[in-house]
Design a protein around this motif. Sequence first.
Motif, PDB file in Angstrom:
ATOM      1  N   VAL A  59       0.842  -1.204   0.000  1.00 14.56           N
ATOM      2  CA  VAL A  59       0.000   0.000   0.000  1.00 14.56           C
ATOM      3  C   VAL A  59       0.874   1.250   0.000  1.00 14.56           C
ATOM      4  N   GLY A  60       1.936   1.244   0.809  1.00 18.74           N
ATOM      5  CA  GLY A  60       2.824   2.405   0.842  1.00 18.74           C
ATOM      6  C   GLY A  60       3.463   2.686  -0.499  1.00 18.74           C
ATOM      7  N   GLU A  61       3.921   1.649  -1.176  1.00 22.02           N
ATOM      8  CA  GLU A  61       4.550   1.829  -2.488  1.00 22.02           C
ATOM      9  C   GLU A  61       3.553   2.354  -3.514  1.00 22.02           C
ATOM     10  N   ARG A  62       2.338   1.836  -3.448  1.00 18.52           N
ATOM     11  CA  ARG A  62       1.322   2.303  -4.399  1.00 18.52           C
ATOM     12  C   ARG A  62       0.892   3.744  -4.121  1.00 18.52           C
ATOM     13  N   MET A  63       0.848   4.122  -2.849  1.00 16.41           N
ATOM     14  CA  MET A  63       0.528   5.509  -2.538  1.00 16.41           C
ATOM     15  C   MET A  63       1.658   6.434  -2.980  1.00 16.41           C
ATOM     16  N   GLN A  64       2.897   5.980  -2.907  1.00 11.97           N
ATOM     17  CA  GLN A  64       3.999   6.776  -3.456  1.00 11.97           C
ATOM     18  C   GLN A  64       3.818   6.991  -4.953  1.00 11.97           C
ATOM     19  N   ALA A  65       3.412   5.937  -5.659  1.00 11.39           N
ATOM     20  CA  ALA A  65       3.189   6.051  -7.102  1.00 11.39           C
ATOM     21  C   ALA A  65       2.044   7.015  -7.391  1.00 11.39           C
ATOM     22  N   LEU A  66       0.979   6.941  -6.585  1.00 17.55           N
ATOM     23  CA  LEU A  66      -0.149   7.861  -6.774  1.00 17.55           C
ATOM     24  C   LEU A  66       0.310   9.304  -6.584  1.00 17.55           C
ATOM     25  N   GLY A  67       1.195   9.512  -5.608  1.00 13.83           N
ATOM     26  CA  GLY A  67       1.686  10.860  -5.350  1.00 13.83           C
ATOM     27  C   GLY A  67       2.494  11.446  -6.490  1.00 13.83           C
ATOM     28  N   LYS A  68       3.003  10.597  -7.365  1.00 14.54           N
ATOM     29  CA  LYS A  68       3.776  11.072  -8.517  1.00 14.54           C
ATOM     30  C   LYS A  68       2.917  11.269  -9.757  1.00 14.54           C
ATOM     31  N   ASP A  69       1.657  10.887  -9.673  1.00 12.94           N
ATOM     32  CA  ASP A  69       0.751  11.016 -10.815  1.00 12.94           C
ATOM     33  C   ASP A  69       0.548  12.496 -11.128  1.00 12.94           C
ATOM     34  N   PRO A  70       0.894  12.941 -12.347  1.00 12.81           N
ATOM     35  CA  PRO A  70       0.785  14.379 -12.670  1.00 12.81           C
ATOM     36  C   PRO A  70      -0.635  14.920 -12.576  1.00 12.81           C
ATOM     37  N   ARG A  71      -1.643  14.043 -12.644  1.00  9.97           N
ATOM     38  CA  ARG A  71      -3.027  14.520 -12.550  1.00  9.97           C
ATOM     39  C   ARG A  71      -3.322  15.157 -11.199  1.00  9.97           C
ATOM     40  N   TYR A  72      -2.554  14.778 -10.192  1.00 11.72           N
ATOM     41  CA  TYR A  72      -2.840  15.245  -8.840  1.00 11.72           C
ATOM     42  C   TYR A  72      -1.821  16.246  -8.315  1.00 11.72           C
ATOM     43  N   ILE A 105      -3.144  26.251  -5.351  1.00  7.34           N
ATOM     44  CA  ILE A 105      -3.435  25.624  -4.055  1.00  7.34           C
ATOM     45  C   ILE A 105      -4.451  26.442  -3.279  1.00  7.34           C
ATOM     46  N   LEU A 106      -4.274  27.743  -3.230  1.00  9.95           N
ATOM     47  CA  LEU A 106      -5.211  28.595  -2.482  1.00  9.95           C
ATOM     48  C   LEU A 106      -6.604  28.533  -3.094  1.00  9.95           C
ATOM     49  N   ALA A 107      -6.691  28.539  -4.420  1.00 12.23           N
ATOM     50  CA  ALA A 107      -7.989  28.437  -5.082  1.00 12.23           C
ATOM     51  C   ALA A 107      -8.623  27.073  -4.818  1.00 12.23           C
ATOM     52  N   PHE A 108      -7.816  26.037  -4.831  1.00 15.76           N
ATOM     53  CA  PHE A 108      -8.307  24.682  -4.588  1.00 15.76           C
ATOM     54  C   PHE A 108      -8.879  24.563  -3.180  1.00 15.76           C
ATOM     55  N   ILE A 109      -8.167  25.118  -2.200  1.00 12.08           N
ATOM     56  CA  ILE A 109      -8.651  25.078  -0.814  1.00 12.08           C
ATOM     57  C   ILE A 109     -10.002  25.767  -0.699  1.00 12.08           C
ATOM     58  N   ASN A 110     -10.138  26.920  -1.288  1.00 10.60           N
ATOM     59  CA  ASN A 110     -11.398  27.660  -1.183  1.00 10.60           C
ATOM     60  C   ASN A 110     -12.551  26.907  -1.842  1.00 10.60           C
ATOM     61  N   GLU A 111     -12.280  26.184  -2.916  1.00  5.16           N
ATOM     62  CA  GLU A 111     -13.332  25.390  -3.540  1.00  5.16           C
ATOM     63  C   GLU A 111     -13.739  24.221  -2.637  1.00  5.16           C
ATOM     64  N   ARG A 112     -12.754  23.569  -2.006  1.00  4.16           N
ATOM     65  CA  ARG A 112     -13.090  22.477  -1.094  1.00  4.16           C
ATOM     66  C   ARG A 112     -13.857  22.985   0.125  1.00  4.16           C
ATOM     67  N   LEU A 113     -13.554  24.195   0.575  1.00  5.17           N
ATOM     68  CA  LEU A 113     -14.311  24.787   1.680  1.00  5.17           C
ATOM     69  C   LEU A 113     -15.764  25.021   1.272  1.00  5.17           C
ATOM     70  N   HIS A 152       2.014  19.342  -1.291  1.00  7.01           N
ATOM     71  CA  HIS A 152       0.581  19.078  -1.344  1.00  7.01           C
ATOM     72  C   HIS A 152       0.183  18.463  -2.684  1.00  7.01           C
ATOM     73  N   THR A 153      -0.832  17.610  -2.647  1.00  7.49           N
ATOM     74  CA  THR A 153      -1.422  17.060  -3.867  1.00  7.49           C
ATOM     75  C   THR A 153      -2.923  17.307  -3.841  1.00  7.49           C
ATOM     76  N   LYS A 154      -3.551  17.100  -4.999  1.00  5.46           N
ATOM     77  CA  LYS A 154      -4.988  17.330  -5.086  1.00  5.46           C
ATOM     78  C   LYS A 154      -5.785  16.245  -4.382  1.00  5.46           C
ATOM     79  N   PHE A 155      -5.152  15.093  -4.096  1.00  7.46           N
ATOM     80  CA  PHE A 155      -5.903  14.066  -3.379  1.00  7.46           C
ATOM     81  C   PHE A 155      -5.736  14.154  -1.868  1.00  7.46           C
ATOM     82  N   ASP A 156      -4.702  14.840  -1.366  1.00  7.00           N
ATOM     83  CA  ASP A 156      -4.566  14.930   0.100  1.00  7.00           C
ATOM     84  C   ASP A 156      -4.929  16.297   0.662  1.00  7.00           C
ATOM     85  N   LEU A 157      -5.010  17.319  -0.182  1.00  2.00           N
ATOM     86  CA  LEU A 157      -5.298  18.661   0.319  1.00  2.00           C
ATOM     87  C   LEU A 157      -6.734  18.829   0.827  1.00  2.00           C
TER      88      LEU A 157
END
Length: 634
Positions: free
Chosen positions: A360-373, A385-393, A453-458
Motif C-alpha cells: 500500500v505504501g509503495e502504491r501511494m507513493q506512485a499515486l503521489g507522482k501522478d501528474p493529474r494530482y 493551491i489557495l484556489a483549490f482550498i477555497n473550492e473544497r471549503l 501538497h497534492t490534489k488528493f490529500d489537500l
Amino acid sequence: METASSSSLSVNFPQLTEFNLSELFLSRREAVAALSASAALPFLSGGLSPAFAQTTSADAQASALLDSIAENLLRQSPESATSLGIDKGEHIALRSQLGDRSGIGQQRLAQTLRGDLARANAIDVSALSHSVRTSVEVVRSAYANALEGFMQPYGDVAVGSWRNTPYVVIQNVGAYLDTPRFLDSEHQIATRDDADAYIARLKSYPEQLDNELGRVIMARYKGLIPPDFLLDKALKQLGQSLDGARRGGGLVESIERRTREKNISGNWAEQARAIVQQQVAPALERQIAELTLQRGLAKSDPGMWARKDGDGYYAWALKASTTTTMTPDEVHQMGLEELRALQARMDPILKSLGYTKGSVGERMQALGKDPRYKFSPGDKGRAEILAFINERLRIIRSKLPQMFNTMVKGNLEVRRLPPEEEPGAPGAYGGAGSIDGSIPGKFWINLRTTELHTKFDLPDLTHHEAIPGHVWQGEYANKLPLIRTLLSFNAYSEGWALYAQQLADEFGVYDDFPAGRLGYLQGIAFRACRLVVDTGLHAKRWSRQQAVDFFVNENGSKAEEVASEVDRYCSWPGQACGYKVGHTTINRQRDKAKAALGSRFDIKAFDDAVVLGGNVPMDVLAKNVDEYIAKARG
C-alpha cells in the motif's frame, strides 16, 4: 553553518534582562516549591468576594470562581486576550503587553496554577449542573497536568494547550517565530491607540527574546542539548529573522502598511525600525550565539531517551498529550494495529484506480507522482493551491447542516505561513479567531514548495485544519465561559480534527473522487504512523532516518514532508500521539451511544454533544456522551 549571523558576535550575557547566575542555578522544582509556599500574587483571589458570598446558587458560585480563575490565567497570557478579541474595557492594559517568558515568569505562572487548582478542588461538584461540573473538571485536569510539567527540570509547559516542549528555542518554538506572526496577524490596528500598543509590544520583544535566552542557557547547564539537526534548522531560521530585523523588514512593514491603510498619521515606521534594528537584532544575535555554542556540543540522537531525565519527561509528555495513562509500548502497538486496518481499506480503492502491484505504501507513493494530482511549481502552483482550498471549503460548507443541529459561522481566512517559518513548520495548521468575530480563524498553509501538497490529500488537510476541524470546533469553544475558551486538550483538539475528516468522508465529499478518499484514509493512517514513530523516537531509540523511512515505506508519504514532521516530533515529544488516541476515543464513544440508543441514535445530536461539550480530557468526554445518552433515552 549557513546562518547569516553566526560569526563575529560579541555577547555580554550578564546584561541580559532578568538573567543572572542565581536564576541559572535555581532548580525549577525548588523555585516552584518556594513560590507555592509564599504569599499569593496580588491578583489571586484567596477568599470570597461579597458578591460571591451572597450568591445562593451552587452553579452561580462555581461559575463566579471559574471566572476569577480565568482572569488570573488571562493576565499570564496577554496575547490570548488579543487573539480572543477581549483586550478592551477592563482588559485594555493587556493589549500593550507580551507574555513573560523568563524563568521567574514561569515560576509565577506555576504559582498561579497551584493556588487556583486548590480553589477548584474545593468546589463540591455534586451540587452542580452537568455543564458547570464539566468546566470545573476541565480546570482540575488542565492545571494538575501543567503542574506536573512544571516539576520537570526544563522546557515550556502548555497550560491547557498542546505545545509542550523541552526546548525553549528551537526550529518551531520561540518568540522569534511566535511574536512577529502574532503582531502581524492577531494584533489589530484600527486606531492610534492600537498602533501605540503595537509599538509597546515591540519594545517588549527584545526582553522576551533575552528572557528566553536565560532559560536556554540554564537548560544547557542542566545537561539539555537539542539534536544537531534541530539546531541547524533553528539557526538557519534565526539567521533569516536577523536579516529581516537588520533590514527593518516585516515588523516594520506591518505597522507601516496598516497605519497607512487606516490613515493613522504618525512616525510609526521610524519608531518600529529603531526598535527592531537597535534592540531586536542584537537580541536575535545573542540567541544565535548561544545556539551556535550548543551546536558544537550537540549529537544526532533524536529522542528524549538520549537527554538528561528524558525518560521521565517523555512519560509526562505522553500523558499530557493523550490525557490517558497509556504506556509507550501500548501506544506503539495501537499505532501498528490501526495502520493495518486502514491499509486494508485503502487496498481495494488503489486496485480500482489501477494500482495493483506493491505494498500500500509503495502504491501511494506512485499515486503521489501522478501528474493529474500535482500542482504547478512556483507561484503559479501556490495560487492554484489557495484556489483549490477555497473550492473544497465551499463543498464542505454545503454538507454541514447534515452533520450538526447547532451551527456556527465558520469565520475563516486562508493564509500562507511566513516564509521564514516554513522550513521548520508542518504542512499546515489552523485555529479559531476571536470571540467577537473581528479576527477570523486562520488556516495557515505551508507553501515553501508546492510539492508538499497534492490534489488528493489537500481536501483532507482542509477539513482537519479548517472546517469542520480546528476553526469550526474553536468557534463553539468561543461560546463557552472564558476559562473553557482558554483551556484545551491536545487529544480532544486533534481527535476532533480527525473526526472532522471522517465526517467529510461519511457525508459524501469523496463519493465521486476515489483518489480523494485515498487521501483521507492516508491522512488517518499518517496519524496511526505517528503513534509508532513518536514512541519509536523517544522510547525505542529509533534514529531520525528510521522514523522518516517508516512513514515513506508504510504510508507512501512524501519524504520532504515527513522529514519536517519527524523533526517536529523530536521537539514536541508526545504531541503527535494525541491525534489518533483522541480520534479512536471519539469513535468508541460513538459506538457506545449507538449501542445504547439503537434507532434513537442521531448523528447530528451526537456531534452536537461532542462539540458543544467543549474541549475536554478523554474521561470528561465519556461523561458528556453519557449525558447525551441519558437525555436521548428520556
